[in-house]
Design a protein around this motif. Structure first.
Motif: not given
Length: 256
Positions: A127, A129-131, A153-154, A206, A210, A214, A218, A221, A225
């Motif tokens: 994956l 970036r962003g995940w 992710g988003k 993936t 993607n 969204g 950021k 996210v 997490n």
């Protein structure tokens, strides 16, 4: 007869050491040289050709096709100046052939892990970036080896399953209830891997993720997490023990 002393004997000259003739110390491990970029590309090409023999013709077609296009464009813009078109077309053709090999190599790699335990996790590791992806499964059935991986992710939280739909459903439902309890406003999407109806092949996981819409920023996210990480994985209580009737050992607390 006179005895000669040890000091009279000429001492053996030690070889001079310089920066250019230093020998490695005995027992010192030798550093293995990493394969160069060219050797890596050759190895990737050989691996891809073993699983996809048509890759040679696709690469050759891309190489010659881009050179031909470059020559035609150059001749139309500047007739007679075909050398410039050739000089421009050669690197473009080489780049196109490498891109074809890269795509085919990725397919070949996925085909090798298709159906094996942990294949979904290996796919998620690519994956971008962003995940945020945890290499450890979110839920596991040790008996059937069905697993559920989690990515954030988003688009929210995505659960990627590995195993038959009917068998992995219990793991998914339990994990979804747990997430809804601590994050009721975050969307939870489930993606089933496989080749059956409604399932997604390993090579397209993936790409599927993607394309999801969204919903989070950021910062959100990262907050999601942290919230999940703070909960941790609760170990199951052994059977036969009622946590509400368990009493502390008073002798141990007073000291024996």
């Amino acid at each position: 007869m006179a005895k000669t002393s040890d000091s009279a004997q000429p001492a053996a000259e030690k070889p001079k050491r310089s920066l250019f003739n230093r020998a490695p110390k005995d027992g010192a491990p030798k550093k293995e040289k990493k394969p160069g970029r060219l050797k890596q590309m050759v190895d990737i090409f050989k691996m891809t050709r073993r699983h996809d023999p048509m890759v040679v013709w696709y690469m050759l077609g891309a190489f010659l096709g881009l050179i031909l296009v470059s020559l035609l464009v150059t001749v139309l813009v500047s007739p007679g100046n075909w050398i410039t078109g050739l000089l421009v077309g050669l690197p473009l053709g080489l780049l196109g052939a490498l891109l074809i090999m890269s795509r085919r190599a990725e397919r070949a790699a996925y085909s090798q892990i298709e159906g094996k335990p942990g294949a979904a996790g290996a796919a998620l590791s690519s994956l971008r970036r962003g995940w945020i992806f945890d290499e450890q499964p979110a839920a596991v059935n040790p008996r059937t080896q069905d697993v559920v991986f989690r990515a954030i992710g988003k688009p929210g939280i995505v659960l990627v399953t590995e195993g038959p739909s009917t068998r992995v459903k219990g793991l998914v439902d339990a994990e979804r209830r747990r997430l809804n309890r601590i994050l009721p406003n975050v969307t939870v999407t489930v993606i089933e891997t496989g080749k059956g109806e409604g399932q997604v092949p390993i090579a397209k996981i993936t790409k599927k993720m993607n394309k999801l819409k969204g919903e989070l920023t950021k910062i959100e996210v990262g907050a999601v997490n942290k919230r999940i990480s703070s909960m941790g994985n609760k170990l199951p209580i052994p059977k036969g023990i009622d946590p509400y009737k368990a009493r502390p050992d008073r002798k141990a607390s007073r000291g024996r």
